[in-house]
Design a protein around this motif. Structure first.
Motif, mmCIF file in Angstrom:
data_model
loop_
_atom_site.group_PDB
_atom_site.id
_atom_site.type_symbol
_atom_site.label_atom_id
_atom_site.label_comp_id
_atom_site.label_asym_id
_atom_site.label_seq_id
_atom_site.Cartn_x
_atom_site.Cartn_y
_atom_site.Cartn_z
ATOM 1 N N UNK A 164 43.210 24.519 -3.402
ATOM 2 C CA UNK A 164 42.046 24.690 -2.517
ATOM 3 C C UNK A 164 40.822 25.130 -3.316
ATOM 4 N N UNK A 165 41.002 26.096 -4.189
ATOM 5 C CA UNK A 165 39.881 26.608 -4.984
ATOM 6 C C UNK A 165 39.323 25.508 -5.876
ATOM 7 N N UNK A 166 40.179 24.767 -6.532
ATOM 8 C CA UNK A 166 39.709 23.671 -7.389
ATOM 9 C C UNK A 166 38.949 22.627 -6.593
ATOM 10 N N UNK A 167 39.443 22.313 -5.406
ATOM 11 C CA UNK A 167 38.780 21.331 -4.540
ATOM 12 C C UNK A 167 37.407 21.838 -4.103
ATOM 13 N N UNK A 191 31.554 21.802 -4.550
ATOM 14 C CA UNK A 191 30.308 22.535 -4.791
ATOM 15 C C UNK A 191 29.556 21.927 -5.979
ATOM 16 N N UNK A 192 30.284 21.659 -7.053
ATOM 17 C CA UNK A 192 29.668 21.073 -8.259
ATOM 18 C C UNK A 192 29.034 19.725 -7.936
ATOM 19 N N UNK A 193 29.715 18.927 -7.126
ATOM 20 C CA UNK A 193 29.177 17.620 -6.725
ATOM 21 C C UNK A 193 27.911 17.750 -5.883
ATOM 22 N N UNK A 194 27.732 18.931 -5.283
ATOM 23 C CA UNK A 194 26.531 19.208 -4.494
ATOM 24 C C UNK A 194 25.501 20.028 -5.274
ATOM 25 N N UNK A 195 25.707 20.122 -6.586
ATOM 26 C CA UNK A 195 24.730 20.796 -7.440
ATOM 27 C C UNK A 195 24.868 22.298 -7.538
ATOM 28 N N UNK A 231 33.596 32.313 3.245
ATOM 29 C CA UNK A 231 32.978 33.264 2.311
ATOM 30 C C UNK A 231 32.189 32.540 1.224
ATOM 31 N N UNK A 232 32.702 31.414 0.745
ATOM 32 C CA UNK A 232 31.939 30.621 -0.228
ATOM 33 C C UNK A 232 30.573 30.263 0.356
ATOM 34 N N UNK A 233 30.570 29.790 1.596
ATOM 35 C CA UNK A 233 29.328 29.391 2.259
ATOM 36 C C UNK A 233 28.367 30.571 2.345
ATOM 37 N N UNK A 234 28.870 31.716 2.801
ATOM 38 C CA UNK A 234 28.020 32.894 2.984
ATOM 39 C C UNK A 234 27.563 33.485 1.655
ATOM 40 N N UNK A 235 28.489 33.626 0.707
ATOM 41 C CA UNK A 235 28.147 34.255 -0.571
ATOM 42 C C UNK A 235 27.155 33.432 -1.383
ATOM 43 N N UNK A 262 28.829 21.638 1.954
ATOM 44 C CA UNK A 262 28.902 21.742 0.498
ATOM 45 C C UNK A 262 30.304 22.077 0.002
ATOM 46 N N UNK A 263 31.163 22.525 0.895
ATOM 47 C CA UNK A 263 32.528 22.832 0.478
ATOM 48 C C UNK A 263 33.537 21.847 1.047
ATOM 49 N N UNK A 264 33.087 20.864 1.776
ATOM 50 C CA UNK A 264 33.977 19.858 2.340
ATOM 51 C C UNK A 264 34.317 20.176 3.772
ATOM 52 N N UNK A 265 35.206 19.387 4.331
ATOM 53 C CA UNK A 265 35.607 19.569 5.726
ATOM 54 C C UNK A 265 36.468 20.813 5.861
ATOM 55 N N UNK A 266 36.315 21.484 6.980
ATOM 56 C CA UNK A 266 37.171 22.622 7.272
ATOM 57 C C UNK A 266 38.560 22.101 7.629
ATOM 58 N N UNK A 267 39.613 22.856 7.255
ATOM 59 C CA UNK A 267 40.968 22.414 7.584
ATOM 60 C C UNK A 267 41.148 22.129 9.071
ATOM 61 N N UNK A 268 40.544 22.923 9.958
ATOM 62 C CA UNK A 268 40.682 22.683 11.393
ATOM 63 C C UNK A 268 40.107 21.329 11.785
ATOM 64 N N UNK A 269 38.984 20.945 11.179
ATOM 65 C CA UNK A 269 38.371 19.658 11.484
ATOM 66 C C UNK A 269 39.263 18.513 11.010
#
Length: 131
Positions: A28-31, A36-40, A93-97, A104-111
């Motif tokens: 998950x972290x690598x993904x 994020x990297x692909x989004x700059x 937390x990635x989004x907020x921090x 920017x982090x991809x689809x949420x697992x629930x989606x």
């Protein structure tokens, strides 16, 4: 933009995704980091095996490891301040921090789960087939 650095325990490779057993949290972290990297958005990731000098030269991390040991890793640093210890950030937390849009982090697992449920079955209401 905020800077994030993740200091990780010793692993066999830079991502920890090698060997026969893949840790789903490391996957998950690598993904997330790749997305994020692909989004700059760049996040530095330091593994104790591959980057021991980063743990030595960063006085805050050095002191943290001296006090808590390597069992206290991973450590997440935002703008040179320790923010999270002993675990990785959640997707939210990635989004907020980092103050980035959710996409920017991809689809949420629930989606993803909801989308796959919609395509399963024969098309009967709620997946309950009458025939």
């Amino acid at each position: 933009m905020k800077t994030m650095k993740i200091y990780e325990p010793a692993m066999c490779c830079s991502t920890g995704l090698c060997g026969v057993g893949v840790d789903t949290e490391l996957l998950r972290i690598s993904t997330v980091l790749n997305t994020l990297e692909n989004n700059g958005v760049h996040v530095d990731r330091f593994n104790l095996s591959n980057n021991p000098q980063k743990f030595v030269t960063n006085q805050t991390i050095n002191n943290y490891v001296k006090e808590n040991g390597v069992d206290g890793l991973p450590v997440v640093v935002i703008d040179d301040e320790i923010t999270i210890t002993g675990r990785y950030p959640t997707n939210d937390e990635f989004v907020k921090l980092l103050n980035v849009p959710e996409n920017y982090i991809g689809e949420k697992p629930d989606a993803v789960n909801a989308a796959s449920k919609k395509t399963q079955g024969c098309g009967c209401s709620g997946g309950d087939c009458c025939c």
